[in-house]
Design a protein around this motif. Sequence first.
Motif, short mmCIF file in Angstrom:
data_model
loop_
_atom_site.label_atom_id
_atom_site.label_comp_id
_atom_site.label_asym_id
_atom_site.label_seq_id
_atom_site.Cartn_x
_atom_site.Cartn_y
_atom_site.Cartn_z
N ARG A 7 1.69 -15.68 -0.40
CA ARG A 7 1.00 -15.30 -1.63
C ARG A 7 1.11 -13.79 -1.83
O ARG A 7 1.23 -13.05 -0.86
N PHE A 8 1.06 -13.40 -3.08
CA PHE A 8 1.17 -11.96 -3.37
C PHE A 8 -0.14 -11.24 -3.04
O PHE A 8 -0.15 -10.19 -2.43
N LEU A 9 -1.24 -11.79 -3.52
CA LEU A 9 -2.53 -11.08 -3.39
C LEU A 9 -3.52 -11.89 -2.55
O LEU A 9 -3.47 -13.08 -2.53
N ASN A 65 6.89 -6.89 6.98
CA ASN A 65 7.52 -8.21 6.95
C ASN A 65 8.77 -8.26 7.81
O ASN A 65 9.59 -9.18 7.69
N ALA A 118 4.53 -1.71 3.41
CA ALA A 118 4.66 -3.05 2.83
C ALA A 118 6.01 -3.66 3.19
O ALA A 118 6.12 -4.86 3.45
N VAL A 119 7.05 -2.83 3.23
CA VAL A 119 8.38 -3.33 3.60
C VAL A 119 8.41 -3.64 5.10
O VAL A 119 8.82 -4.73 5.51
N LEU A 173 0.40 -6.27 -10.97
CA LEU A 173 -0.69 -7.04 -10.35
C LEU A 173 -0.99 -8.30 -11.15
O LEU A 173 -1.23 -9.37 -10.60
N PRO A 222 6.81 -10.91 -0.37
CA PRO A 222 5.99 -10.64 -1.56
C PRO A 222 5.59 -9.17 -1.76
O PRO A 222 5.63 -8.69 -2.90
N PRO A 223 5.21 -8.41 -0.71
CA PRO A 223 4.82 -7.02 -0.98
C PRO A 223 5.95 -6.20 -1.63
O PRO A 223 5.71 -5.39 -2.53
N VAL A 224 7.21 -6.47 -1.19
CA VAL A 224 8.33 -5.74 -1.77
C VAL A 224 8.52 -6.14 -3.24
O VAL A 224 8.86 -5.31 -4.09
N VAL A 225 8.22 -7.41 -3.54
CA VAL A 225 8.34 -7.86 -4.94
C VAL A 225 7.32 -7.12 -5.81
O VAL A 225 7.65 -6.68 -6.91
N ILE A 226 6.11 -6.97 -5.30
CA ILE A 226 5.08 -6.24 -6.09
C ILE A 226 5.53 -4.80 -6.35
O ILE A 226 5.43 -4.30 -7.47
N ILE A 227 6.05 -4.16 -5.29
CA ILE A 227 6.51 -2.77 -5.45
C ILE A 227 7.63 -2.71 -6.50
O ILE A 227 7.62 -1.88 -7.41
N CYS A 264 4.00 1.87 0.45
CA CYS A 264 5.22 1.13 0.04
C CYS A 264 6.08 0.86 1.27
O CYS A 264 6.57 -0.27 1.48
#
Lengths: 735, 70
Positions: free
Chosen positions: A733-735, A523, A519-520, B30, B48-53, A516
């Motif tokens: 994109r997210f994934l 960016n 991920a922050v 997901l 985006p990764p923070v949004v998923i979390i 986590c």
Amino acid sequence: MVKIQSEKALQLSRNAKESFKLATALVSVYAIAMGFNWEKPFWAGFAVIVCSQANLGQSLNRAILWILGTLFALLGGWFIVALFPQDRWLFMIALSLWVASCVYFLQRSRYQYFWITCGYVILLLWDATGGDLSISYEEGILRVQESLLGIVVYGLIAVLVWPNCSRGELDKVSTELLEKQRLFAESCFNRIQKQEKVEVRPDKRVELLKTDTRLRTAIDDASSDSYEIWECRKQWNHFGYRAEAVTQSLLKLEESLALSSELGVSKYLSGVSEYIEDVQHRFAQVKLAISGGELADTAGERNVQGDVEKIKELSTFQTAALAITRRSLNDLEVETRSLIDSANDIRRMGRSYLNFSDEGGAYWLGLLMPDPDRLGNVVRVLVGIWIAYLAYLFVPGMIGGLLVVLLITVIAIIASVSPQIRLFETCIYTILVCLMSAPLYFFVMPKLQGFYSLGLMIFVWTFIVCYFANRAFGAQSMIRTLVLIFPQIIFNFNDYQTYSFVVYTNYIFVLAIIFCILAVSRNIPFTSHPERNFKKNVNRLLNSSACLILQGDIPEAKRHSMLYRLYILYHINVVFIAYKCILYWMDGIDKSRIKGMSRYQMDRVISLLMLIANQVKILYRIDKSKMNFVAPKRMLREAFIWRCLAGKILFYLSGKKREVHIDSLRRGYRRIFHRANVDVNELMEMGGYSEKSREGVSNFLYFLGVTHCINNYLAELFHLSESLDWERFCEERFL
Amino acid sequence: MEKIPHDVSVGGFYLSPILVSGLLGVLAALLTARLLDRFRLSRYFANPPVVIISLSVIYSVFFGVVFVGI
């Protein structure tokens, strides 16, 4: 026949052998460390996992760098503690500076593993002492001792059991490269003789460049695991540099022939047939020297000259194209001659490399130059460390505590070398393997009677995980290292084994928290999305190309200032590393999900950018003082206007609008071709006056040829970029 | 409709409610992310990764409170 087949079936694959070696080494280090009652035997296991690489040379290289990095980090750690023993914040700032410099250097260094180890070992020792601002002597020594154990054990097993030496790979790659160069040259020469049009072949060019890179790696690896290569490593390194120079000359030759081959080069240049025969003979000789162990025949100097009377019949563009071809042929001649000398040096331990003292210059320039991508990665690592550290200080009862800080540092540092890796995928696989280790931890380990059964369990587990991870991700991938390391942290093998459901779930949560935070931090300061970074690097290359083209008309007085030199060095560095950076980010792009352009268009953009970068490098090297000596003012003015227009178009393509109206730019863009069309007949006359004026004329014609190449590539890139949707391509994109 | 906290039995294995709601939350996040990608809505998010979390946390709390009981 049946017997041979059954023998083949019984043979183990290389992957199985490497997995076996790793599992055996791991069992052995745990047995020794636990036998001596050492604390934290995991450190020895950690060293084994990290040292296990695709071949013996790489493993030994890593082992040496690991131990040097550990020692250096120990000294650094003690120094920082001595400076700031009582102040938490100053200590942390000093630690951050240390990690930042390690991350910055590791990204362009040949000794990446040294910097990786330097970066995180200091935090590992700090974590081991409970973060009490002291890095104890005992902990440091224990760490070195256990790392050494891991390295020695793995080194012995790698050398004694199915050794996978890199010597064979070096012979194979060097022969392969020479053969590819020979074929590449042959295809160019055939076109010259048949007067057929030569087209730039991006696939063959990329193949040549990749083989070049493989040769450099093979030389490094073989220097570590083969005494023969170690003895003549300087000669081999020199051979690597010369082979690279031949590749570059061949690429330039192909680019120039794309303009001039239809003219009938042999009509206007004298002695081309003999030249072709001689160069082909040289390639055959070098191959013989490298693969057959015989000395190659020394080559004499050869210079292709133009027939001035015949050339006068040609137009300006054709003359320029011929000038650039002539220069490329002569460059190739010089480089193949040096290649022969370097190949002979290997056989007779010669020292011709002493004449090329600047061979490592580009490396040092790249290492020290500021690079936005590298600085971005430094910020990412620091943000990760600081988030984890502040959470550890201010979140009461934070799961994992200092372990989170340590693991974030390790993963973030490794990720900074390969930022194109998919974090989500890495996280899923690591958690999956940790979950798979649960039955062993809860149901099998408590029932084991002694080390024999524990050793068997470690062996089977490591073999299976390593075998499948190697197959799925490759022996050098980050996921493979993580899926091997994390279960070891959970198992925590030692003489006083405890089993706790809470500890196990805590580790899983620690893993989730780490990903986590990563991920922050990934960016910050800018996204690590591969498509966006790809575009960013494309823009950077175009921008630097524009700056280098424009700087041709900078006044002499300004050129001597330190700031100006740094500015130019920065742009030269960007143009030099552009190929690597763009391909690096391209690897991270999911080719099946490219938006805004097709795969073919993306490949075409890359190939055009490489061609532009090559020509800009040539343009920058042209001696302007010689050119200015002969060219009349009118011609120099045309050259100046060309530079301005080309610079403007490059700036426009790089996304810098600079108040340029697109229609005026398009008009200017059409004009750009006519600008270069200056009358060179009077210039050709001047060529006969003196040696200096001959060189000046040759340089000016070369300049015209290069501008002609750049015009063509720019035209194609301009049209291509109008059909691309970069905005769609760069969408998040997210994934 | 708040549930009383209790372990969830899956084939005789008792799983903690937070684990179950966390797992459901991640799966739902997901799925949402996939849908946002499909309809090109992901471009409106800076990170985006923070949004998923964040979505995972929101969904986990939601499932935990409404369905599982935490």
